[in-house]
Design a protein around this motif. Sequence first.
Motif, mmCIF file in Angstrom:
data_model
loop_
_atom_site.group_PDB
_atom_site.id
_atom_site.type_symbol
_atom_site.label_atom_id
_atom_site.label_comp_id
_atom_site.label_asym_id
_atom_site.label_seq_id
_atom_site.Cartn_x
_atom_site.Cartn_y
_atom_site.Cartn_z
ATOM 1 N N VAL A 108 21.268 0.329 28.196
ATOM 2 C CA VAL A 108 21.782 0.521 26.879
ATOM 3 C C VAL A 108 20.454 0.074 25.940
ATOM 4 C CG1 VAL A 108 23.009 0.100 24.807
ATOM 5 C CG2 VAL A 108 24.176 0.243 26.909
ATOM 6 N N VAL A 109 19.901 0.801 24.974
ATOM 7 C CA VAL A 109 18.666 0.398 24.240
ATOM 8 C C VAL A 109 19.180 0.700 22.788
ATOM 9 C CG1 VAL A 109 16.392 1.051 23.878
ATOM 10 C CG2 VAL A 109 17.343 1.239 25.895
ATOM 11 N N PHE A 110 18.806 -0.243 22.079
ATOM 12 C CA PHE A 110 19.107 -0.238 20.287
ATOM 13 C C PHE A 110 17.606 0.101 19.914
ATOM 14 C CE2 PHE A 110 22.851 -2.681 22.212
ATOM 15 C CZ PHE A 110 23.788 -1.905 21.560
ATOM 16 N N PHE A 111 17.698 0.738 18.730
ATOM 17 C CA PHE A 111 16.595 0.997 17.998
ATOM 18 C C PHE A 111 16.984 0.496 16.451
ATOM 19 C CE2 PHE A 111 16.415 3.907 21.503
ATOM 20 C CZ PHE A 111 14.980 4.071 21.648
ATOM 21 N N MET A 112 15.674 0.051 15.965
ATOM 22 C CA MET A 112 15.920 -0.488 14.905
ATOM 23 C C MET A 112 14.605 0.011 14.017
ATOM 24 S SD MET A 112 16.373 -4.453 13.441
ATOM 25 C CE MET A 112 14.942 -5.036 14.222
ATOM 26 N N ALA A 113 14.735 0.840 13.277
ATOM 27 C CA ALA A 113 13.458 1.686 12.475
ATOM 28 C C ALA A 113 13.522 1.158 11.189
ATOM 29 C CB ALA A 113 13.755 3.159 12.746
ATOM 30 N N ASN A 114 12.220 0.975 10.571
ATOM 31 C CA ASN A 114 12.099 0.739 9.191
ATOM 32 C C ASN A 114 12.450 1.994 8.507
ATOM 33 O OD1 ASN A 114 10.530 0.813 6.446
ATOM 34 N ND2 ASN A 114 9.730 -1.208 7.327
ATOM 35 N N ASP A 115 12.906 1.736 7.114
ATOM 36 C CA ASP A 115 13.361 3.068 6.409
ATOM 37 C C ASP A 115 12.234 4.206 6.119
ATOM 38 O OD1 ASP A 115 16.014 2.100 6.137
ATOM 39 O OD2 ASP A 115 15.595 1.135 4.119
ATOM 40 N N LYS A 116 11.157 3.598 6.064
ATOM 41 C CA LYS A 116 9.982 4.394 5.725
ATOM 42 C C LYS A 116 9.335 4.987 6.988
ATOM 43 C CE LYS A 116 8.961 1.768 1.393
ATOM 44 N NZ LYS A 116 8.196 1.024 0.882
ATOM 45 N N THR A 117 9.846 4.647 8.206
ATOM 46 C CA THR A 117 9.327 5.389 9.433
ATOM 47 C C THR A 117 9.358 6.797 9.452
ATOM 48 O OG1 THR A 117 9.850 3.040 10.717
ATOM 49 C CG2 THR A 117 9.449 5.038 11.954
ATOM 50 N N ASN A 118 8.216 7.287 10.113
ATOM 51 C CA ASN A 118 8.406 8.906 10.230
ATOM 52 C C ASN A 118 9.624 9.128 11.060
ATOM 53 O OD1 ASN A 118 7.838 11.504 11.230
ATOM 54 N ND2 ASN A 118 5.876 11.355 10.450
ATOM 55 N N TYR A 119 10.439 10.266 10.635
ATOM 56 C CA TYR A 119 11.389 10.489 11.562
ATOM 57 C C TYR A 119 10.931 10.956 13.239
ATOM 58 C CZ TYR A 119 15.804 12.885 12.890
ATOM 59 O OH TYR A 119 16.776 13.308 13.513
ATOM 60 N N GLY A 120 9.998 11.970 13.057
ATOM 61 C CA GLY A 120 9.372 12.377 14.348
ATOM 62 C C GLY A 120 8.945 11.155 15.072
ATOM 63 N N LYS A 121 8.339 10.107 14.786
ATOM 64 C CA LYS A 121 8.070 9.089 15.693
ATOM 65 C C LYS A 121 9.273 8.611 16.140
ATOM 66 C CE LYS A 121 3.541 8.336 13.598
ATOM 67 N NZ LYS A 121 2.545 7.544 12.960
ATOM 68 N N LEU A 122 10.481 8.241 15.382
ATOM 69 C CA LEU A 122 11.754 7.868 16.039
ATOM 70 C C LEU A 122 12.232 8.827 16.881
ATOM 71 C CD1 LEU A 122 13.879 5.785 15.819
ATOM 72 C CD2 LEU A 122 15.107 6.943 14.137
ATOM 73 N N ILE A 123 12.284 10.044 16.799
ATOM 74 C CA ILE A 123 12.780 11.038 17.779
ATOM 75 C C ILE A 123 11.805 10.707 19.102
ATOM 76 C CG2 ILE A 123 13.079 13.255 18.591
ATOM 77 C CD1 ILE A 123 14.997 12.171 16.321
ATOM 78 N N VAL A 124 10.594 10.639 18.663
ATOM 79 C CA VAL A 124 9.680 10.466 20.194
ATOM 80 C C VAL A 124 10.056 9.255 20.901
ATOM 81 C CG1 VAL A 124 7.186 10.043 21.041
ATOM 82 C CG2 VAL A 124 7.697 11.913 19.302
ATOM 83 N N ALA A 125 10.271 7.976 20.125
ATOM 84 C CA ALA A 125 10.759 6.917 20.753
ATOM 85 C C ALA A 125 12.167 7.020 21.590
ATOM 86 C CB ALA A 125 10.688 5.831 19.700
ATOM 87 N N LEU A 126 12.895 7.819 20.941
ATOM 88 C CA LEU A 126 14.404 8.068 21.387
ATOM 89 C C LEU A 126 14.053 8.643 22.890
ATOM 90 C CD1 LEU A 126 16.304 8.715 18.299
ATOM 91 C CD2 LEU A 126 16.748 6.763 19.775
ATOM 92 N N ASP A 127 13.198 10.047 22.645
ATOM 93 C CA ASP A 127 13.009 10.505 23.967
ATOM 94 C C ASP A 127 12.487 9.795 25.255
ATOM 95 O OD1 ASP A 127 14.178 12.785 22.688
ATOM 96 O OD2 ASP A 127 12.316 13.862 22.099
ATOM 97 N N GLY A 128 11.648 8.989 24.524
ATOM 98 C CA GLY A 128 10.720 7.881 25.761
ATOM 99 C C GLY A 128 12.119 7.264 26.422
ATOM 100 N N ALA A 129 12.769 6.700 25.492
ATOM 101 C CA ALA A 129 13.896 5.629 26.254
ATOM 102 C C ALA A 129 14.718 6.508 27.143
ATOM 103 C CB ALA A 129 14.586 5.297 25.028
ATOM 104 N N LYS A 130 14.993 7.945 26.842
ATOM 105 C CA LYS A 130 15.896 8.638 27.615
ATOM 106 C C LYS A 130 15.058 8.739 28.923
ATOM 107 C CE LYS A 130 20.104 9.852 26.431
ATOM 108 N NZ LYS A 130 21.324 9.361 27.108
ATOM 109 N N ALA A 131 13.760 9.283 28.843
ATOM 110 C CA ALA A 131 12.961 9.541 29.806
ATOM 111 C C ALA A 131 12.706 8.287 30.721
ATOM 112 C CB ALA A 131 11.682 10.018 29.490
ATOM 113 N N ALA A 132 12.873 6.931 29.997
ATOM 114 C CA ALA A 132 12.731 5.985 30.685
ATOM 115 C C ALA A 132 14.140 5.338 31.671
ATOM 116 C CB ALA A 132 12.392 4.707 29.988
ATOM 117 N N GLY A 133 15.016 6.196 31.294
ATOM 118 C CA GLY A 133 16.305 5.753 32.177
ATOM 119 C C GLY A 133 17.425 5.466 31.546
ATOM 120 N N ALA A 134 17.592 5.416 30.104
ATOM 121 C CA ALA A 134 18.445 4.784 29.180
ATOM 122 C C ALA A 134 19.661 5.761 29.175
ATOM 123 C CB ALA A 134 17.900 4.509 27.953
ATOM 124 N N ARG A 135 20.880 4.978 29.434
ATOM 125 C CA ARG A 135 22.044 5.956 29.397
ATOM 126 C C ARG A 135 22.505 6.131 27.999
ATOM 127 N NH1 ARG A 135 24.619 7.703 34.313
ATOM 128 N NH2 ARG A 135 26.396 7.630 32.919
#
Length: 171
Positions: A108-135
């Motif tokens: 399990v991986v939790f994400f905590m993004a700043n309100d001003k973070t670019n949405y695309g960068k958050l999606i890239v981080a989420l995809d990276g976590a899935k690629a790393a094996g997060a369920r």
Amino acid sequence: MSGIKKRQWVKPQTPPNSDINVTPLVDVVLVLLIIFMVITPLLEKDIEVKVPDTEVQEQNTPPPDDQLVVSLDEQGNLKINTEAMPSQEEYVNRLKKMLAAKAKDERVVFFMANDKTNYGKLIVALDGAKAAGARVLGMATEDLPQGAVVPGAEGGAAPAPEAPPAPAPAP
């Protein structure tokens, strides 16, 4: 010509009435009113929604030792717990190593993004976590409490960065 019948026209005694008969209209309106009066209370039934029970926790309770928290700042820089990641590849590799040590159903991986973070960068981080094996991926909606210890980073536990307190909900 006695066999031919002459037509006789009957003149009505009253002239034709061009007024609208409102009696059927009133009958229809009253029937509709009764139908709506009967149906309206039936429409106000509540929809049953099963909401999970909430747990009350102390404000300064640190997260569990095995919890992974990925944070993104305004520029999109990644941190796993408190360890800064220089690149996306390093982020995925480090997360792979951390998740490999866990059981498959505990990844399990939790994400905590700043309100001003670019949405695309958050999606890239989420995809990276899935690629790393997060369920399971989760989003943290509140900042970590000030002075809380975020375990799991290299070199032991380190204090979490100071963050402003989350705003109180409006009444």
